[in-house]
Write a protein that holds these residues in place. Structure first.
Motif, PDB file in Angstrom:
ATOM      1  N   GLN A 285     -29.681   5.214 -33.903  1.00  0.00           N
ATOM      2  CA  GLN A 285     -31.140   5.208 -34.006  1.00  0.00           C
ATOM      3  C   GLN A 285     -31.784   5.511 -32.651  1.00  0.00           C
ATOM      4  OE1 GLN A 285     -32.653   5.083 -37.012  1.00  0.00           O
ATOM      5  NE2 GLN A 285     -30.517   5.114 -37.657  1.00  0.00           N
ATOM      6  N   MET A 286     -31.220   4.956 -31.578  1.00  0.00           N
ATOM      7  CA  MET A 286     -31.777   5.194 -30.240  1.00  0.00           C
ATOM      8  C   MET A 286     -31.707   6.673 -29.870  1.00  0.00           C
ATOM      9  SD  MET A 286     -30.828   1.857 -27.873  1.00  0.00           S
ATOM     10  CE  MET A 286     -29.328   2.560 -27.341  1.00  0.00           C
ATOM     11  N   VAL A 287     -30.590   7.300 -30.169  1.00  0.00           N
ATOM     12  CA  VAL A 287     -30.403   8.712 -29.815  1.00  0.00           C
ATOM     13  C   VAL A 287     -31.446   9.587 -30.509  1.00  0.00           C
ATOM     14  CG1 VAL A 287     -28.814  10.668 -30.066  1.00  0.00           C
ATOM     15  CG2 VAL A 287     -27.977   8.481 -29.209  1.00  0.00           C
ATOM     16  N   GLU A 288     -31.880   9.183 -31.687  1.00  0.00           N
ATOM     17  CA  GLU A 288     -32.837   9.974 -32.448  1.00  0.00           C
ATOM     18  C   GLU A 288     -34.286   9.558 -32.196  1.00  0.00           C
ATOM     19  OE1 GLU A 288     -31.847  10.493 -36.520  1.00  0.00           O
ATOM     20  OE2 GLU A 288     -29.719  10.769 -36.086  1.00  0.00           O
ATOM     21  N   SER A 289     -34.506   8.564 -31.349  1.00  0.00           N
ATOM     22  CA  SER A 289     -35.852   8.042 -31.101  1.00  0.00           C
ATOM     23  C   SER A 289     -36.515   8.716 -29.906  1.00  0.00           C
ATOM     24  CB  SER A 289     -35.784   6.537 -30.839  1.00  0.00           C
ATOM     25  OG  SER A 289     -35.275   5.875 -31.956  1.00  0.00           O
ATOM     26  N   ASP A 290     -37.834   8.728 -29.926  1.00  0.00           N
ATOM     27  CA  ASP A 290     -38.601   9.242 -28.787  1.00  0.00           C
ATOM     28  C   ASP A 290     -38.927   8.146 -27.788  1.00  0.00           C
ATOM     29  OD1 ASP A 290     -38.794  11.937 -29.646  1.00  0.00           O
ATOM     30  OD2 ASP A 290     -40.374  11.377 -31.047  1.00  0.00           O
TER      31      ASP A 290
ATOM     32  N   PHE B 242     -49.512   9.850 -24.012  1.00  0.00           N
ATOM     33  CA  PHE B 242     -48.360  10.376 -23.277  1.00  0.00           C
ATOM     34  C   PHE B 242     -47.606  11.423 -24.110  1.00  0.00           C
ATOM     35  CE2 PHE B 242     -43.964  10.082 -21.661  1.00  0.00           C
ATOM     36  CZ  PHE B 242     -44.211  10.491 -20.360  1.00  0.00           C
ATOM     37  N   ILE B 243     -47.461  11.170 -25.400  1.00  0.00           N
ATOM     38  CA  ILE B 243     -46.769  12.121 -26.291  1.00  0.00           C
ATOM     39  C   ILE B 243     -47.437  13.487 -26.241  1.00  0.00           C
ATOM     40  CG2 ILE B 243     -46.323  12.690 -28.725  1.00  0.00           C
ATOM     41  CD1 ILE B 243     -45.953   9.688 -29.225  1.00  0.00           C
ATOM     42  N   LYS B 244     -48.732  13.493 -26.130  1.00  0.00           N
ATOM     43  CA  LYS B 244     -49.495  14.751 -26.140  1.00  0.00           C
ATOM     44  C   LYS B 244     -49.205  15.604 -24.911  1.00  0.00           C
ATOM     45  CE  LYS B 244     -53.169  12.788 -28.933  1.00  0.00           C
ATOM     46  NZ  LYS B 244     -54.566  12.299 -28.949  1.00  0.00           N
ATOM     47  N   ARG B 245     -48.664  15.011 -23.858  1.00  0.00           N
ATOM     48  CA  ARG B 245     -48.315  15.752 -22.641  1.00  0.00           C
ATOM     49  C   ARG B 245     -46.810  16.068 -22.695  1.00  0.00           C
ATOM     50  NH1 ARG B 245     -51.212  11.306 -20.651  1.00  0.00           N
ATOM     51  NH2 ARG B 245     -49.498  10.590 -19.341  1.00  0.00           N
ATOM     52  N   LYS B 246     -46.447  16.991 -23.568  1.00  0.00           N
ATOM     53  CA  LYS B 246     -45.053  17.296 -23.912  1.00  0.00           C
ATOM     54  C   LYS B 246     -44.178  17.550 -22.684  1.00  0.00           C
ATOM     55  CE  LYS B 246     -41.779  18.894 -26.880  1.00  0.00           C
ATOM     56  NZ  LYS B 246     -40.633  18.119 -26.571  1.00  0.00           N
ATOM     57  N   SER B 247     -44.636  18.381 -21.754  1.00  0.00           N
ATOM     58  CA  SER B 247     -43.783  18.698 -20.600  1.00  0.00           C
ATOM     59  C   SER B 247     -43.541  17.452 -19.747  1.00  0.00           C
ATOM     60  CB  SER B 247     -44.373  19.825 -19.762  1.00  0.00           C
ATOM     61  OG  SER B 247     -45.607  19.437 -19.209  1.00  0.00           O
ATOM     62  N   GLU B 248     -44.556  16.621 -19.566  1.00  0.00           N
ATOM     63  CA  GLU B 248     -44.403  15.379 -18.793  1.00  0.00           C
ATOM     64  C   GLU B 248     -43.453  14.413 -19.522  1.00  0.00           C
ATOM     65  OE1 GLU B 248     -47.200  11.845 -16.954  1.00  0.00           O
ATOM     66  OE2 GLU B 248     -48.146  13.677 -17.686  1.00  0.00           O
ATOM     67  N   PHE B 249     -43.569  14.364 -20.836  1.00  0.00           N
ATOM     68  CA  PHE B 249     -42.702  13.544 -21.675  1.00  0.00           C
ATOM     69  C   PHE B 249     -41.243  13.968 -21.497  1.00  0.00           C
ATOM     70  CE2 PHE B 249     -40.691  13.165 -25.936  1.00  0.00           C
ATOM     71  CZ  PHE B 249     -40.740  11.790 -26.098  1.00  0.00           C
TER      72      PHE B 249
ATOM     73  N   GLU C 112     -53.258  -2.287 -29.232  1.00  0.00           N
ATOM     74  CA  GLU C 112     -54.058  -1.056 -29.304  1.00  0.00           C
ATOM     75  C   GLU C 112     -53.957  -0.257 -27.996  1.00  0.00           C
ATOM     76  OE1 GLU C 112     -56.568   1.837 -30.809  1.00  0.00           O
ATOM     77  OE2 GLU C 112     -55.783   0.119 -31.914  1.00  0.00           O
ATOM     78  N   GLU C 113     -54.056  -0.941 -26.857  1.00  0.00           N
ATOM     79  CA  GLU C 113     -53.954  -0.267 -25.562  1.00  0.00           C
ATOM     80  C   GLU C 113     -52.567   0.348 -25.365  1.00  0.00           C
ATOM     81  OE1 GLU C 113     -56.965  -2.840 -22.737  1.00  0.00           O
ATOM     82  OE2 GLU C 113     -55.101  -3.791 -23.409  1.00  0.00           O
ATOM     83  N   ILE C 114     -51.529  -0.373 -25.757  1.00  0.00           N
ATOM     84  CA  ILE C 114     -50.166   0.143 -25.625  1.00  0.00           C
ATOM     85  C   ILE C 114     -49.985   1.365 -26.516  1.00  0.00           C
ATOM     86  CG2 ILE C 114     -47.731  -0.365 -26.051  1.00  0.00           C
ATOM     87  CD1 ILE C 114     -48.407  -3.302 -25.240  1.00  0.00           C
ATOM     88  N   THR C 115     -50.460   1.268 -27.745  1.00  0.00           N
ATOM     89  CA  THR C 115     -50.367   2.390 -28.685  1.00  0.00           C
ATOM     90  C   THR C 115     -51.091   3.618 -28.150  1.00  0.00           C
ATOM     91  OG1 THR C 115     -50.262   0.845 -30.540  1.00  0.00           O
ATOM     92  CG2 THR C 115     -50.865   3.116 -31.054  1.00  0.00           C
ATOM     93  N   THR C 116     -52.280   3.418 -27.643  1.00  0.00           N
ATOM     94  CA  THR C 116     -53.065   4.531 -27.092  1.00  0.00           C
ATOM     95  C   THR C 116     -52.340   5.175 -25.921  1.00  0.00           C
ATOM     96  OG1 THR C 116     -55.136   3.503 -27.789  1.00  0.00           O
ATOM     97  CG2 THR C 116     -55.282   5.155 -26.026  1.00  0.00           C
ATOM     98  N   LYS C 117     -51.759   4.371 -25.034  1.00  0.00           N
ATOM     99  CA  LYS C 117     -51.045   4.913 -23.882  1.00  0.00           C
ATOM    100  C   LYS C 117     -49.849   5.754 -24.332  1.00  0.00           C
ATOM    101  CE  LYS C 117     -49.466   3.763 -19.312  1.00  0.00           C
ATOM    102  NZ  LYS C 117     -49.534   2.798 -18.235  1.00  0.00           N
ATOM    103  N   ILE C 118     -49.111   5.274 -25.322  1.00  0.00           N
ATOM    104  CA  ILE C 118     -47.960   6.020 -25.828  1.00  0.00           C
ATOM    105  C   ILE C 118     -48.400   7.321 -26.479  1.00  0.00           C
ATOM    106  CG2 ILE C 118     -46.101   6.004 -27.543  1.00  0.00           C
ATOM    107  CD1 ILE C 118     -45.814   2.971 -26.960  1.00  0.00           C
ATOM    108  N   ILE C 119     -49.400   7.267 -27.334  1.00  0.00           N
ATOM    109  CA  ILE C 119     -49.872   8.473 -28.035  1.00  0.00           C
ATOM    110  C   ILE C 119     -50.425   9.493 -27.044  1.00  0.00           C
ATOM    111  CG2 ILE C 119     -51.622   9.349 -29.644  1.00  0.00           C
ATOM    112  CD1 ILE C 119     -51.060   6.795 -31.323  1.00  0.00           C
TER     113      ILE C 119
ATOM    114  N   LEU D  95     -50.289  10.922 -36.031  1.00  0.00           N
ATOM    115  CA  LEU D  95     -49.277  11.635 -35.254  1.00  0.00           C
ATOM    116  C   LEU D  95     -47.873  11.174 -35.638  1.00  0.00           C
ATOM    117  CD1 LEU D  95     -48.753  13.674 -32.987  1.00  0.00           C
ATOM    118  CD2 LEU D  95     -49.084  11.838 -31.368  1.00  0.00           C
ATOM    119  N   TYR D  96     -47.616   9.870 -35.604  1.00  0.00           N
ATOM    120  CA  TYR D  96     -46.311   9.326 -35.985  1.00  0.00           C
ATOM    121  C   TYR D  96     -46.476   8.362 -37.160  1.00  0.00           C
ATOM    122  CZ  TYR D  96     -43.636  11.207 -32.120  1.00  0.00           C
ATOM    123  OH  TYR D  96     -42.977  12.038 -31.259  1.00  0.00           O
ATOM    124  N   LYS D  97     -47.348   8.704 -38.081  1.00  0.00           N
ATOM    125  CA  LYS D  97     -47.635   7.840 -39.225  1.00  0.00           C
ATOM    126  C   LYS D  97     -46.343   7.494 -39.970  1.00  0.00           C
ATOM    127  CE  LYS D  97     -50.847   7.791 -43.153  1.00  0.00           C
ATOM    128  NZ  LYS D  97     -50.402   6.654 -43.749  1.00  0.00           N
TER     129      LYS D  97
END
Length: 126
Positions: free
Chosen positions: A20-25, A89-96, A80-87, A1-3
C-alpha cells in the motif's frame, strides 16, 4: 481531487502495508509529542523509502531529515489546514516529484534502510 481515496484497512500484515505504501502518494504520520522529544524514525524511513511524501508534525527524528524532504504541518493545525496544505502541494507536480526524489536520495546516501540495522536488531532481540 482525491475523492474517496482514503481507506482504513485495520490490522494487516507488514507485506500488505508495504504494498500500500509503494502505491501511495502520501504517508501521514502525526505524532502527539512535544517538538523537543526525539523519536525513533523507523516508520518514517520506511515511508520515505517506499516513495510517498511524508507529512508529519514532528521535526526531531534521530537522524534529522532535510526540510525539503518532507511536508511539515504545524502541531496545532486543524484537519482542514492539513488537508489544504496537502492538496495545494499536490497541485505543484514538479515540486511534489522533486521532494520524493530528495527523500529517497537522502535515505540512500545515509544508508537508512533495514539492511543497515539488521545485525544490530538481531543482537538486541535474541
Amino acid at each position: 481531487l482525491y475523492k474517496d481515496s482514503f481507506t482504513y484497512y485495520g490490522e494487516k500484515l507488514h507485506n500488505f502495508v508495504i504494498e500500500q505504501m509503494v502505491e501511495s502518494d502520501f504517508a501521514i504520520n502525526l505524532i502527539s509529542k512535544d517538538i523537543q522529544t526525539k523519536l525513533s524514525p523507523n516508520k518514517n524511513y520506511e515511508y520515505l523509502l517506499a516513495g510517498p511524501v511524508l507529512v508529519t508534525d514532528h521535526k526531531k527524528l534521530n537522524i534529522e531529515l532535510p526540510e525539503n524532504a518532507y511536508l511539515y504541518v504545524d502541531k496545532d493545525a486543524s484537519a482542514e489546514e492539513i488537508t489544504t496544505k496537502i492538496i495545494d502541494f499536490i497541485k505543484r507536480k514538479s515540486e511534489f516529484d522533486e521532494m520524493k526524489d530528495r527523500a529517497k536520495e537522502f535515505m540512500r546516501v545515509n544508508k537508512l534502510f533495514w539492511e543497515s540495522y539488521e545485525s544490530k536488531y538481531l543482537s538486541i532481540f535474541r
